[in-house]
Design a protein around this motif. Structure first.
Motif, PDB file in Angstrom:
ATOM      1  N   PRO A 130       7.681   5.213  11.936  1.00 44.63           N
ATOM      2  CA  PRO A 130       8.615   5.811  11.297  1.00 44.63           C
ATOM      3  C   PRO A 130       8.989   5.464   9.999  1.00 44.63           C
ATOM      4  CG  PRO A 130       9.468   4.935  13.205  1.00 44.63           C
ATOM      5  CD  PRO A 130       8.170   4.788  13.072  1.00 44.63           C
ATOM      6  N   GLU A 131       9.089   3.877   9.940  1.00 43.77           N
ATOM      7  CA  GLU A 131       9.256   3.312   8.518  1.00 43.77           C
ATOM      8  C   GLU A 131       8.166   2.134   8.246  1.00 43.77           C
ATOM      9  OE1 GLU A 131      11.552   3.326   6.101  1.00 43.77           O
ATOM     10  OE2 GLU A 131      12.104   5.317   7.135  1.00 43.77           O
ATOM     11  N   PRO A 132       6.914   2.308   7.825  1.00 44.97           N
ATOM     12  CA  PRO A 132       5.936   1.537   7.573  1.00 44.97           C
ATOM     13  C   PRO A 132       6.250   0.330   6.601  1.00 44.97           C
ATOM     14  CG  PRO A 132       5.135   3.700   6.898  1.00 44.97           C
ATOM     15  CD  PRO A 132       6.235   3.804   7.534  1.00 44.97           C
ATOM     16  N   SER A 133       7.462   1.018   5.801  1.00 42.15           N
ATOM     17  CA  SER A 133       7.559  -0.144   4.557  1.00 42.15           C
ATOM     18  C   SER A 133       8.406  -1.145   5.252  1.00 42.15           C
ATOM     19  CB  SER A 133       8.313   0.576   3.300  1.00 42.15           C
ATOM     20  OG  SER A 133       9.478   1.282   4.011  1.00 42.15           O
ATOM     21  N   SER A 134       8.917  -1.056   6.583  1.00 45.87           N
ATOM     22  CA  SER A 134       9.789  -2.121   7.092  1.00 45.87           C
ATOM     23  C   SER A 134       9.033  -3.088   7.936  1.00 45.87           C
ATOM     24  CB  SER A 134      10.957  -1.472   8.149  1.00 45.87           C
ATOM     25  OG  SER A 134      10.030  -0.957   9.178  1.00 45.87           O
ATOM     26  N   ILE A 135       7.654  -2.900   7.790  1.00 48.32           N
ATOM     27  CA  ILE A 135       7.039  -4.025   8.533  1.00 48.32           C
ATOM     28  C   ILE A 135       6.795  -5.157   7.574  1.00 48.32           C
ATOM     29  CG2 ILE A 135       4.507  -4.304   9.568  1.00 48.32           C
ATOM     30  CD1 ILE A 135       4.391  -1.407  10.093  1.00 48.32           C
ATOM     31  N   ASN A 136       7.013  -6.415   8.389  1.00 45.44           N
ATOM     32  CA  ASN A 136       7.084  -7.490   7.418  1.00 45.44           C
ATOM     33  C   ASN A 136       5.762  -8.067   6.916  1.00 45.44           C
ATOM     34  OD1 ASN A 136       9.821  -7.676   7.293  1.00 45.44           O
ATOM     35  ND2 ASN A 136       9.840  -9.099   9.114  1.00 45.44           N
ATOM     36  N   ASN A 137       4.881  -7.963   7.722  1.00 45.21           N
ATOM     37  CA  ASN A 137       3.472  -8.272   7.675  1.00 45.21           C
ATOM     38  C   ASN A 137       2.558  -7.163   8.032  1.00 45.21           C
ATOM     39  OD1 ASN A 137       0.918  -9.678   7.350  1.00 45.21           O
ATOM     40  ND2 ASN A 137       1.470 -11.359   8.245  1.00 45.21           N
ATOM     41  N   PRO A 138       2.029  -6.121   7.222  1.00 44.87           N
ATOM     42  CA  PRO A 138       1.545  -5.116   7.406  1.00 44.87           C
ATOM     43  C   PRO A 138       0.000  -5.429   7.967  1.00 44.87           C
ATOM     44  CG  PRO A 138       2.520  -4.780   5.387  1.00 44.87           C
ATOM     45  CD  PRO A 138       2.760  -6.003   5.750  1.00 44.87           C
ATOM     46  N   ARG A 139      -0.654  -6.336   7.461  1.00 43.95           N
ATOM     47  CA  ARG A 139      -1.961  -7.026   7.845  1.00 43.95           C
ATOM     48  C   ARG A 139      -1.767  -7.295   9.082  1.00 43.95           C
ATOM     49  NH1 ARG A 139      -4.550 -12.036   6.863  1.00 43.95           N
ATOM     50  NH2 ARG A 139      -6.953 -11.673   7.099  1.00 43.95           N
ATOM     51  N   LYS A 159       4.641   5.890   1.773  1.00 42.81           N
ATOM     52  CA  LYS A 159       3.763   5.851   2.803  1.00 42.81           C
ATOM     53  C   LYS A 159       2.382   5.875   2.451  1.00 42.81           C
ATOM     54  CE  LYS A 159       5.305   7.227   7.037  1.00 42.81           C
ATOM     55  NZ  LYS A 159       5.445   8.376   8.159  1.00 42.81           N
ATOM     56  N   HIS A 160       2.061   6.951   1.609  1.00 45.08           N
ATOM     57  CA  HIS A 160       0.634   7.290   0.920  1.00 45.08           C
ATOM     58  C   HIS A 160       0.137   5.839   0.418  1.00 45.08           C
ATOM     59  CE1 HIS A 160      -2.361   9.079  -1.582  1.00 45.08           C
ATOM     60  NE2 HIS A 160      -2.806   9.790  -0.542  1.00 45.08           N
ATOM     61  N   ASP A 161       0.922   5.546  -0.543  1.00 51.34           N
ATOM     62  CA  ASP A 161       0.586   4.355  -1.393  1.00 51.34           C
ATOM     63  C   ASP A 161       0.176   3.161  -0.661  1.00 51.34           C
ATOM     64  OD1 ASP A 161       0.617   5.610  -3.777  1.00 51.34           O
ATOM     65  OD2 ASP A 161       2.681   5.068  -4.290  1.00 51.34           O
ATOM     66  N   LEU A 162       1.207   2.755   0.425  1.00 47.44           N
ATOM     67  CA  LEU A 162       1.059   1.820   1.377  1.00 47.44           C
ATOM     68  C   LEU A 162      -0.230   1.873   2.116  1.00 47.44           C
ATOM     69  CD1 LEU A 162       2.290  -0.882   2.735  1.00 47.44           C
ATOM     70  CD2 LEU A 162       3.486   0.638   4.238  1.00 47.44           C
ATOM     71  N   LEU A 163      -0.285   3.115   2.599  1.00 50.66           N
ATOM     72  CA  LEU A 163      -1.435   3.305   3.495  1.00 50.66           C
ATOM     73  C   LEU A 163      -3.082   2.948   2.556  1.00 50.66           C
ATOM     74  CD1 LEU A 163      -2.274   3.930   6.236  1.00 50.66           C
ATOM     75  CD2 LEU A 163      -2.345   6.274   5.719  1.00 50.66           C
ATOM     76  N   ASN A 164      -2.995   3.485   1.379  1.00 54.11           N
ATOM     77  CA  ASN A 164      -4.076   3.301   0.387  1.00 54.11           C
ATOM     78  C   ASN A 164      -4.452   1.887   0.143  1.00 54.11           C
ATOM     79  OD1 ASN A 164      -5.012   6.141  -0.002  1.00 54.11           O
ATOM     80  ND2 ASN A 164      -3.874   6.235  -1.962  1.00 54.11           N
ATOM     81  N   ASN A 165      -3.140   1.055  -0.164  1.00 55.36           N
ATOM     82  CA  ASN A 165      -3.376  -0.372  -0.482  1.00 55.36           C
ATOM     83  C   ASN A 165      -4.196  -1.122   0.765  1.00 55.36           C
ATOM     84  OD1 ASN A 165      -2.456  -0.191  -3.127  1.00 55.36           O
ATOM     85  ND2 ASN A 165      -0.440  -0.487  -2.520  1.00 55.36           N
ATOM     86  N   LEU A 166      -3.368  -0.885   1.984  1.00 54.74           N
ATOM     87  CA  LEU A 166      -3.722  -1.717   3.166  1.00 54.74           C
ATOM     88  C   LEU A 166      -5.366  -1.231   3.427  1.00 54.74           C
ATOM     89  CD1 LEU A 166      -0.767  -1.249   5.255  1.00 54.74           C
ATOM     90  CD2 LEU A 166      -1.580  -3.427   4.128  1.00 54.74           C
ATOM     91  N   PHE A 167      -5.727   0.159   3.231  1.00 50.80           N
ATOM     92  CA  PHE A 167      -7.193   0.322   3.459  1.00 50.80           C
ATOM     93  C   PHE A 167      -8.069  -0.238   2.571  1.00 50.80           C
ATOM     94  CE2 PHE A 167     -10.647   3.298   3.212  1.00 50.80           C
ATOM     95  CZ  PHE A 167     -11.149   3.259   4.456  1.00 50.80           C
ATOM     96  N   HIS A 168      -7.695  -0.334   1.356  1.00 51.37           N
ATOM     97  CA  HIS A 168      -8.461  -0.751   0.179  1.00 51.37           C
ATOM     98  C   HIS A 168      -8.689  -2.345   0.413  1.00 51.37           C
ATOM     99  CE1 HIS A 168     -10.261  -1.346  -3.701  1.00 51.37           C
ATOM    100  NE2 HIS A 168      -9.233  -2.163  -3.773  1.00 51.37           N
ATOM    101  N   TYR A 169      -7.549  -3.001   0.839  1.00 49.52           N
ATOM    102  CA  TYR A 169      -7.526  -4.547   0.782  1.00 49.52           C
ATOM    103  C   TYR A 169      -8.106  -4.842   2.206  1.00 49.52           C
ATOM    104  CZ  TYR A 169      -5.101  -4.734  -3.462  1.00 49.52           C
ATOM    105  OH  TYR A 169      -5.078  -4.756  -4.942  1.00 49.52           O
ATOM    106  N   HIS A 170      -7.924  -4.143   3.316  1.00 45.68           N
ATOM    107  CA  HIS A 170      -8.343  -4.927   4.489  1.00 45.68           C
ATOM    108  C   HIS A 170      -9.304  -4.069   5.533  1.00 45.68           C
ATOM    109  CE1 HIS A 170      -5.113  -7.527   3.607  1.00 45.68           C
ATOM    110  NE2 HIS A 170      -4.053  -6.521   3.436  1.00 45.68           N
TER     111      HIS A 170
END
Length: 177
Positions: free
Chosen positions: A48-57, A5-16
């Motif tokens: 609850p499951e951010p990795s289950s989101i198909n298109n996080p952006r 969850k932490h890595d996903l959030l960092n990546n999304l924040f960094h890119y978007h």
């Protein structure tokens, strides 16, 4: 390998984060844009499951759009109920009399009642029906089976009994000032 969850959030924040900030700024203005973006990432973090989101952006954009609508709704309600002219609290004047005026009124009332008690009981009763209960002379006359002129005469007599005490009270209170 699934991202944390932490890595996903960092990546999304960094890119978007910059484009989301610009998008939020267009929606609610630059002043509230950062708050909206921060709230967006908090909502993603609560998923609850951010990795289950198909298109996080796209999900982040949708959250910001919804938060923008909420922001505008809240602002409309606030502006509807907020006063346009701010009033200083020191400038507000109460329509109620102050403590001194209340005390003077109480003393005057007691003095008048004392004076009225020297009258026959029917005078006092008619006077109180008129001045305290707010009945008209016609209503009093009808209720007590008296003529209107008799009611007026009794009220007049009662008032004339109160006047000297009212003047005395005013004179003594003005001397104390």
């Amino acid at each position: 390998m699934p991202q944390s969850k932490h890595d996903l959030l960092n990546n999304l924040f960094h890119y978007h984060s910059k484009e989301l900030l610009a998008f939020a700024g267009c929606r609610v203005g630059d002043f509230a844009a950062e708050d909206l973006v921060q709230e967006t990432y908090l909502r993603l973090l609560q998923h609850p499951e951010p990795s289950s989101i198909n298109n996080p952006r796209a999900y982040l954009y949708k959250i910001i759009a919804n938060l923008g609508f909420d922001h505008h709704r809240k602002e409309n309600v606030r502006s509807k109920y907020a006063e346009t002219d701010e009033v200083e609290l020191d400038e507000l004047v109460s329509p109620l009399p102050g403590p001194e005026a209340l005390m003077e009124g109480e003393i005057l009332f007691r003095n008048c009642l004392t004076a009225l008690k020297t009258l026959p009981e029917v005078y006092l009763h008619i006077f109180l029906l008129s001045r305290v209960n707010g009945l008209t002379h016609n209503e009093i006359a009808t209720n007590l089976q008296l003529s209107r002129q008799t009611v007026e005469r009794y009220c007049s007599k009662a008032l004339s009994q109160c006047f000297p005490h009212a003047r005395q009270n005013r004179d003594s209170s003005s001397e104390n000032r």
